[in-house]
Design a protein around this motif. Sequence first.
Motif, PDB file in Angstrom:
ATOM      1  N   GLY A  86      -0.811 -15.319  -7.472  1.00 63.22           N
ATOM      2  CA  GLY A  86      -0.009 -14.121  -7.641  1.00 63.22           C
ATOM      3  C   GLY A  86      -0.834 -12.910  -7.995  1.00 63.22           C
ATOM      4  O   GLY A  86      -2.042 -12.996  -8.255  1.00 63.22           O
ATOM      5  N   ALA A  87      -0.170 -11.760  -7.980  1.00 66.63           N
ATOM      6  CA  ALA A  87      -0.833 -10.502  -8.290  1.00 66.63           C
ATOM      7  C   ALA A  87       0.225  -9.451  -8.597  1.00 66.63           C
ATOM      8  O   ALA A  87       1.404  -9.595  -8.238  1.00 66.63           O
ATOM      9  CB  ALA A  87      -1.697 -10.044  -7.119  1.00 66.63           C
ATOM     10  N   LEU A  88      -0.226  -8.387  -9.266  1.00 63.91           N
ATOM     11  CA  LEU A  88       0.623  -7.238  -9.575  1.00 63.91           C
ATOM     12  C   LEU A  88      -0.054  -5.973  -9.079  1.00 63.91           C
ATOM     13  O   LEU A  88      -1.284  -5.847  -9.150  1.00 63.91           O
ATOM     14  CB  LEU A  88       0.864  -7.126 -11.083  1.00 63.91           C
ATOM     15  CG  LEU A  88       1.679  -8.230 -11.741  1.00 63.91           C
ATOM     16  CD1 LEU A  88       1.519  -8.179 -13.262  1.00 63.91           C
ATOM     17  CD2 LEU A  88       3.158  -8.095 -11.366  1.00 63.91           C
ATOM     18  N   LEU A  89       0.755  -5.044  -8.589  1.00 66.82           N
ATOM     19  CA  LEU A  89       0.252  -3.759  -8.125  1.00 66.82           C
ATOM     20  C   LEU A  89       1.069  -2.670  -8.814  1.00 66.82           C
ATOM     21  O   LEU A  89       2.298  -2.673  -8.745  1.00 66.82           O
ATOM     22  CB  LEU A  89       0.408  -3.659  -6.606  1.00 66.82           C
ATOM     23  CG  LEU A  89      -0.423  -2.615  -5.867  1.00 66.82           C
ATOM     24  CD1 LEU A  89      -1.906  -2.972  -5.915  1.00 66.82           C
ATOM     25  CD2 LEU A  89       0.037  -2.508  -4.407  1.00 66.82           C
TER      26      LEU A  89
ATOM     27  N   ARG B 257       0.809  -1.227   0.000  1.00 69.10           N
ATOM     28  CA  ARG B 257       0.000   0.000   0.000  1.00 69.10           C
ATOM     29  C   ARG B 257       0.837   1.269   0.000  1.00 69.10           C
ATOM     30  O   ARG B 257       0.354   2.328  -0.394  1.00 69.10           O
ATOM     31  CB  ARG B 257      -0.961   0.007   1.195  1.00 69.10           C
ATOM     32  CG  ARG B 257      -0.306  -0.090   2.548  1.00 69.10           C
ATOM     33  CD  ARG B 257      -1.345  -0.404   3.624  1.00 69.10           C
ATOM     34  NE  ARG B 257      -2.361   0.627   3.732  1.00 69.10           N
ATOM     35  CZ  ARG B 257      -2.345   1.586   4.638  1.00 69.10           C
ATOM     36  NH1 ARG B 257      -1.333   1.653   5.494  1.00 69.10           N
ATOM     37  NH2 ARG B 257      -3.306   2.475   4.700  1.00 69.10           N
ATOM     38  N   ASP B 258       2.076   1.228   0.446  1.00 66.07           N
ATOM     39  CA  ASP B 258       2.921   2.431   0.473  1.00 66.07           C
ATOM     40  C   ASP B 258       3.919   2.448  -0.682  1.00 66.07           C
ATOM     41  O   ASP B 258       4.874   3.227  -0.660  1.00 66.07           O
ATOM     42  CB  ASP B 258       3.681   2.502   1.802  1.00 66.07           C
ATOM     43  CG  ASP B 258       2.737   2.605   2.991  1.00 66.07           C
ATOM     44  OD1 ASP B 258       1.704   3.297   2.863  1.00 66.07           O
ATOM     45  OD2 ASP B 258       3.021   1.988   4.037  1.00 66.07           O
ATOM     46  N   SER B 259       3.701   1.620  -1.698  1.00 67.84           N
ATOM     47  CA  SER B 259       4.685   1.464  -2.767  1.00 67.84           C
ATOM     48  C   SER B 259       4.277   2.204  -4.037  1.00 67.84           C
ATOM     49  O   SER B 259       3.090   2.295  -4.361  1.00 67.84           O
ATOM     50  CB  SER B 259       4.868  -0.018  -3.096  1.00 67.84           C
ATOM     51  OG  SER B 259       5.291  -0.740  -1.968  1.00 67.84           O
ATOM     52  N   ASP B 260       5.274   2.703  -4.732  1.00 66.15           N
ATOM     53  CA  ASP B 260       5.080   3.238  -6.074  1.00 66.15           C
ATOM     54  C   ASP B 260       5.656   2.240  -7.073  1.00 66.15           C
ATOM     55  O   ASP B 260       6.395   1.330  -6.719  1.00 66.15           O
ATOM     56  CB  ASP B 260       5.791   4.586  -6.223  1.00 66.15           C
ATOM     57  CG  ASP B 260       5.185   5.661  -5.343  1.00 66.15           C
ATOM     58  OD1 ASP B 260       3.959   5.648  -5.171  1.00 66.15           O
ATOM     59  OD2 ASP B 260       5.952   6.499  -4.822  1.00 66.15           O
ATOM     60  N   GLY B 261       5.329   2.449  -8.350  1.00 67.17           N
ATOM     61  CA  GLY B 261       5.847   1.574  -9.374  1.00 67.17           C
ATOM     62  C   GLY B 261       5.161   0.223  -9.367  1.00 67.17           C
ATOM     63  O   GLY B 261       4.068   0.050  -8.841  1.00 67.17           O
ATOM     64  N   LEU B 262       5.832  -0.764  -9.951  1.00 67.50           N
ATOM     65  CA  LEU B 262       5.263  -2.096 -10.120  1.00 67.50           C
ATOM     66  C   LEU B 262       5.878  -3.062  -9.116  1.00 67.50           C
ATOM     67  O   LEU B 262       7.102  -3.203  -9.049  1.00 67.50           O
ATOM     68  CB  LEU B 262       5.522  -2.602 -11.538  1.00 67.50           C
ATOM     69  CG  LEU B 262       4.964  -3.990 -11.891  1.00 67.50           C
ATOM     70  CD1 LEU B 262       3.440  -3.953 -11.922  1.00 67.50           C
ATOM     71  CD2 LEU B 262       5.519  -4.459 -13.225  1.00 67.50           C
ATOM     72  N   ILE B 263       5.038  -3.722  -8.326  1.00 65.82           N
ATOM     73  CA  ILE B 263       5.502  -4.768  -7.432  1.00 65.82           C
ATOM     74  C   ILE B 263       4.658  -6.011  -7.675  1.00 65.82           C
ATOM     75  O   ILE B 263       3.540  -5.933  -8.182  1.00 65.82           O
ATOM     76  CB  ILE B 263       5.451  -4.356  -5.948  1.00 65.82           C
ATOM     77  CG1 ILE B 263       4.027  -4.010  -5.517  1.00 65.82           C
ATOM     78  CG2 ILE B 263       6.391  -3.205  -5.677  1.00 65.82           C
ATOM     79  CD1 ILE B 263       3.906  -3.747  -4.033  1.00 65.82           C
ATOM     80  N   ALA B 264       5.218  -7.157  -7.326  1.00 66.48           N
ATOM     81  CA  ALA B 264       4.543  -8.439  -7.557  1.00 66.48           C
ATOM     82  C   ALA B 264       4.434  -9.199  -6.248  1.00 66.48           C
ATOM     83  O   ALA B 264       5.238  -9.018  -5.330  1.00 66.48           O
ATOM     84  CB  ALA B 264       5.320  -9.273  -8.575  1.00 66.48           C
ATOM     85  N   MET B 265       3.422 -10.034  -6.189  1.00 60.09           N
ATOM     86  CA  MET B 265       3.286 -10.958  -5.061  1.00 60.09           C
ATOM     87  C   MET B 265       3.106 -12.361  -5.605  1.00 60.09           C
ATOM     88  O   MET B 265       2.391 -12.566  -6.588  1.00 60.09           O
ATOM     89  CB  MET B 265       2.100 -10.597  -4.171  1.00 60.09           C
ATOM     90  CG  MET B 265       1.800 -11.638  -3.087  1.00 60.09           C
ATOM     91  SD  MET B 265       0.514 -11.126  -1.927  1.00 60.09           S
ATOM     92  CE  MET B 265       1.526 -10.693  -0.524  1.00 60.09           C
ATOM     93  N   ILE B 266       3.761 -13.321  -4.968  1.00 57.50           N
ATOM     94  CA  ILE B 266       3.548 -14.734  -5.237  1.00 57.50           C
ATOM     95  C   ILE B 266       3.122 -15.373  -3.932  1.00 57.50           C
ATOM     96  O   ILE B 266       3.784 -15.209  -2.900  1.00 57.50           O
ATOM     97  CB  ILE B 266       4.818 -15.416  -5.783  1.00 57.50           C
ATOM     98  CG1 ILE B 266       5.226 -14.797  -7.128  1.00 57.50           C
ATOM     99  CG2 ILE B 266       4.594 -16.921  -5.944  1.00 57.50           C
ATOM    100  CD1 ILE B 266       6.525 -15.343  -7.687  1.00 57.50           C
ATOM    101  N   THR B 267       1.989 -16.060  -3.945  1.00 57.56           N
ATOM    102  CA  THR B 267       1.512 -16.747  -2.741  1.00 57.56           C
ATOM    103  C   THR B 267       1.767 -18.241  -2.899  1.00 57.56           C
ATOM    104  O   THR B 267       1.517 -18.814  -3.966  1.00 57.56           O
ATOM    105  CB  THR B 267       0.018 -16.485  -2.509  1.00 57.56           C
ATOM    106  OG1 THR B 267      -0.734 -16.899  -3.654  1.00 57.56           O
ATOM    107  CG2 THR B 267      -0.231 -15.005  -2.253  1.00 57.56           C
ATOM    108  N   VAL B 268       2.277 -18.850  -1.849  1.00 50.17           N
ATOM    109  CA  VAL B 268       2.595 -20.276  -1.865  1.00 50.17           C
ATOM    110  C   VAL B 268       1.858 -20.941  -0.712  1.00 50.17           C
ATOM    111  O   VAL B 268       2.045 -20.592   0.451  1.00 50.17           O
ATOM    112  CB  VAL B 268       4.113 -20.520  -1.726  1.00 50.17           C
ATOM    113  CG1 VAL B 268       4.421 -22.008  -1.889  1.00 50.17           C
ATOM    114  CG2 VAL B 268       4.900 -19.701  -2.740  1.00 50.17           C
ATOM    115  N   GLY B 269       1.000 -21.882  -1.064  1.00 47.32           N
ATOM    116  CA  GLY B 269       0.252 -22.633  -0.067  1.00 47.32           C
ATOM    117  C   GLY B 269      -0.201 -23.929  -0.699  1.00 47.32           C
ATOM    118  O   GLY B 269       0.612 -24.652  -1.290  1.00 47.32           O
ATOM    119  N   THR B 270      -1.497 -24.202  -0.653  1.00 48.05           N
ATOM    120  CA  THR B 270      -2.025 -25.373  -1.346  1.00 48.05           C
ATOM    121  C   THR B 270      -1.787 -25.263  -2.841  1.00 48.05           C
ATOM    122  O   THR B 270      -1.591 -26.261  -3.540  1.00 48.05           O
ATOM    123  CB  THR B 270      -3.528 -25.521  -1.064  1.00 48.05           C
ATOM    124  OG1 THR B 270      -3.711 -25.584   0.355  1.00 48.05           O
ATOM    125  CG2 THR B 270      -4.088 -26.777  -1.694  1.00 48.05           C
TER     126      THR B 270
END
Length: 286
Positions: free
Chosen positions: A135-138, A118-131
Amino acid sequence: MPPSTKTTIGLDVGGTRIRAARVTLDGEMSQHIVEPVVADRVGFVDQLFRMINTVRDNTTCGIGIGIPGRVLGSTGRIVTAGYLEIDGMALTDLVSAKALLPCRVLNDAAMALIAEGRDSDGLIAMITVGTGVGGALLLDGQPFLGGDFAGQFGHIIVAPDGPVCNCGRQGCVETLSAGPALGALIAKENLPKHLTAAEILLAATNGNIAANKIIEAWVAPMERAVQTLVAVVDPSRIIFGGGLGIDMAQALNARNNCSTWFDRPIVPARLGDDAGVIGAGLAAFL
């Protein structure tokens, strides 16, 4: 109502639990409740509105809902949601009409990333690892959805002759680096099935041969997926979330990257299980 006093309702729907909370624009939670999720269509809708009505008050100005699976980012229509029987549901319209509040529905990884980044500028990515692996991009604080489904990083192919994935193709990173794959690797080495990823990482660090084999087989496919992600969209950093996200981030950061071309900061998620519900609440403000 002054903006500082407004709140939203965030709902984070998982494979086994559903979380709801009232959320402020600063990401603070109140009235946080957690229940086992009801999988059938009618029961799920009943549960959803009961939780909304439990959490809402006269400051509530919107609702955000994170759903596991494939969600049309432009409309919030659910395409698939794992074992939940809500495929095809126009949840945004349903909730807006019944709750008389604006509603936003997105994939659960996108909601978690809204909170984490929420406090980031530009492009960041998330990868979720579980079952599975999600992923997602912001981009500049807003979910980047592409045509609708951007962020399906679990379906980056890392082994063309690998296991068949639920998507119908072979060798997606989800088949090799999610929780079930780790469990299979533990069983293959005849180690106790209750071992955690953290325990295996520690054993590998201490020179245990079997643990090293497990970590190599589990992490190497994810490393290839991360390199592909960096090559295609070049995020400023990659956040790892989900039940195994911290362990995967630690394992990746311990490796010697074969090429500096693909070096980007890899960090574990900070908010744990709260990220999805906070992000869902924040998404209702966007």
